[in-house]
Design a protein around this motif. Structure first.
Motif, PDB file in Angstrom:
ATOM      1  N   LEU A 195      45.109  93.330-114.509  1.00  0.00           N
ATOM      2  CA  LEU A 195      45.114  92.610-113.174  1.00  0.00           C
ATOM      3  C   LEU A 195      45.865  91.452-113.096  1.00  0.00           C
ATOM      4  N   TYR A 196      46.554  90.718-114.308  1.00  0.00           N
ATOM      5  CA  TYR A 196      47.534  89.666-114.176  1.00  0.00           C
ATOM      6  C   TYR A 196      48.691  90.403-113.468  1.00  0.00           C
ATOM      7  N   GLY A 197      49.257  91.573-113.996  1.00  0.00           N
ATOM      8  CA  GLY A 197      50.362  92.137-113.483  1.00  0.00           C
ATOM      9  C   GLY A 197      50.371  92.459-112.309  1.00  0.00           C
ATOM     10  N   VAL A 198      49.277  92.965-111.691  1.00  0.00           N
ATOM     11  CA  VAL A 198      49.132  93.276-110.320  1.00  0.00           C
ATOM     12  C   VAL A 198      49.300  91.859-109.327  1.00  0.00           C
ATOM     13  N   ILE A 199      48.570  90.838-109.807  1.00  0.00           N
ATOM     14  CA  ILE A 199      48.388  89.675-109.062  1.00  0.00           C
ATOM     15  C   ILE A 199      49.966  89.219-109.082  1.00  0.00           C
ATOM     16  N   TRP A 211      41.639  85.102 -89.474  1.00  0.00           N
ATOM     17  CA  TRP A 211      40.982  86.416 -89.777  1.00  0.00           C
ATOM     18  C   TRP A 211      41.685  87.778 -90.248  1.00  0.00           C
ATOM     19  N   GLY A 212      43.085  87.596 -89.828  1.00  0.00           N
ATOM     20  CA  GLY A 212      44.167  88.710 -90.105  1.00  0.00           C
ATOM     21  C   GLY A 212      44.338  88.810 -91.770  1.00  0.00           C
ATOM     22  N   ALA A 213      44.306  87.639 -92.371  1.00  0.00           N
ATOM     23  CA  ALA A 213      44.408  87.499 -93.881  1.00  0.00           C
ATOM     24  C   ALA A 213      43.343  87.924 -94.427  1.00  0.00           C
ATOM     25  N   VAL A 214      41.986  87.749 -93.910  1.00  0.00           N
ATOM     26  CA  VAL A 214      40.903  88.299 -94.487  1.00  0.00           C
ATOM     27  C   VAL A 214      40.715  89.752 -94.669  1.00  0.00           C
ATOM     28  N   SER A 215      41.226  90.513 -93.263  1.00  0.00           N
ATOM     29  CA  SER A 215      41.022  91.699 -93.415  1.00  0.00           C
ATOM     30  C   SER A 215      42.540  92.478 -93.962  1.00  0.00           C
ATOM     31  N   LYS A 251      44.992  94.954 -99.627  1.00  0.00           N
ATOM     32  CA  LYS A 251      46.299  95.172-100.112  1.00  0.00           C
ATOM     33  C   LYS A 251      46.145  95.252-101.446  1.00  0.00           C
ATOM     34  N   PHE A 252      45.347  94.118-102.045  1.00  0.00           N
ATOM     35  CA  PHE A 252      45.063  94.209-103.338  1.00  0.00           C
ATOM     36  C   PHE A 252      44.452  95.288-104.193  1.00  0.00           C
ATOM     37  N   THR A 253      43.193  95.340-103.552  1.00  0.00           N
ATOM     38  CA  THR A 253      42.343  96.571-104.189  1.00  0.00           C
ATOM     39  C   THR A 253      42.849  97.963-104.012  1.00  0.00           C
ATOM     40  N   SER A 254      43.719  98.329-103.146  1.00  0.00           N
ATOM     41  CA  SER A 254      44.322  99.576-102.914  1.00  0.00           C
ATOM     42  C   SER A 254      45.328  99.855-103.763  1.00  0.00           C
TER      43      SER A 254
END
Length: 221
Positions: free
Chosen positions: A153-157, A35-39, A44-47
């Motif tokens: 998107l690739y660079g961020v990931i 649940w911690g990972a889901v939250s 963290k990615f979209t911000s």
């Protein structure tokens, strides 16, 4: 194996990936970690501040299309390439490359250029396969030439410099455009019926006049 099974059952890819990852974390590390990972991970990615450029590039492509900046780019390429075999198809390739430099989206690139270039090619008796095929593949240049949403998107990931990806994308995109152009030239040379009409008599004054329509999109680039 579960992921492949879910995809085979036509479960949406995002849901399948999240479900398998969540279940795996639950089994390996317990419910609190899962649940911690889901939250944390989605936020963290979209911000990421870099991702704020994605909707702005789409908006810029939308503005460019509806103000007909793409039409001016295609018309200039069409006039300058009028004497070249398959000139309209080649114009759609370089028009797509130009639009890619302000939109960042392959789909937007194909859609915008398709509405302009395909009717023009059909009017000049180009074969439908050449007309539609050229516009479809030319749209892929939008994934490479900056500002490319896929590269962002690739660079961020992958945690890779967006600037380095963009510099590499310029070269890759231009090489792709040249490659597509060579394919069109070879196909038309082998089978001239694919692109029967040419106009070698376009005066220089008309060519220079056509360049006036391209300055807004060049300025945006």
């Amino acid at each position: 194996a579960i992921l492949i099974g879910l995809l085979a059952m036509r479960v949406p890819i995002g849901i399948a990936l999240i479900g398998v990852s969540f279940a795996g974390l639950w089994v390996l590390m317990g419910p609190r970690v899962a649940w911690g990972a889901v939250s944390i991970i989605p936020y963290k990615f979209t911000s990421s501040w870099i991702l704020s450029s994605v909707p702005m590039f789409l908006f810029l492509g939308f503005i460019s299309y509806h103000t007909q900046l793409t039409r001016g780019l295609f018309n200039a390429a069409r006039i300058w390439l009028a004497a070249v075999p398959g000139g309209l198809a080649i114009a759609s390739i370089f028009g797509s490359a130009g639009f890619a430099a302000v939109s960042g989206s392959s789909i937007a690139c194909s859609a915008a250029m398709g509405r302009i270039a395909i009717p023009e090619m059909m009017k000049h008796r180009y074969h439908p396969e050449l007309a539609t095929g050229t516009v479809a593949v030319a749209g892929t240049i939008g994934a490479m030439i900056p500002p490319s949403i896929i590269l962002i998107l690739y660079g961020v990931i992958a945690q890779i410099s967006i600037t380095d990806l963009f510099l590499g994308g310029v070269v890759a995109g231009l090489l792709t455009a040249v490659g597509y152009t060579l394919v069109v030239l070879v196909r038309v040379w082998i089978n001239p019926a694919l692109a029967p009409e040419r106009d070698p008599g376009v005066p220089l004054a008309e060519k220079l006049l056509a360049l006036r329509e391209t300055w807004p999109i060049l300025l945006i680039m």
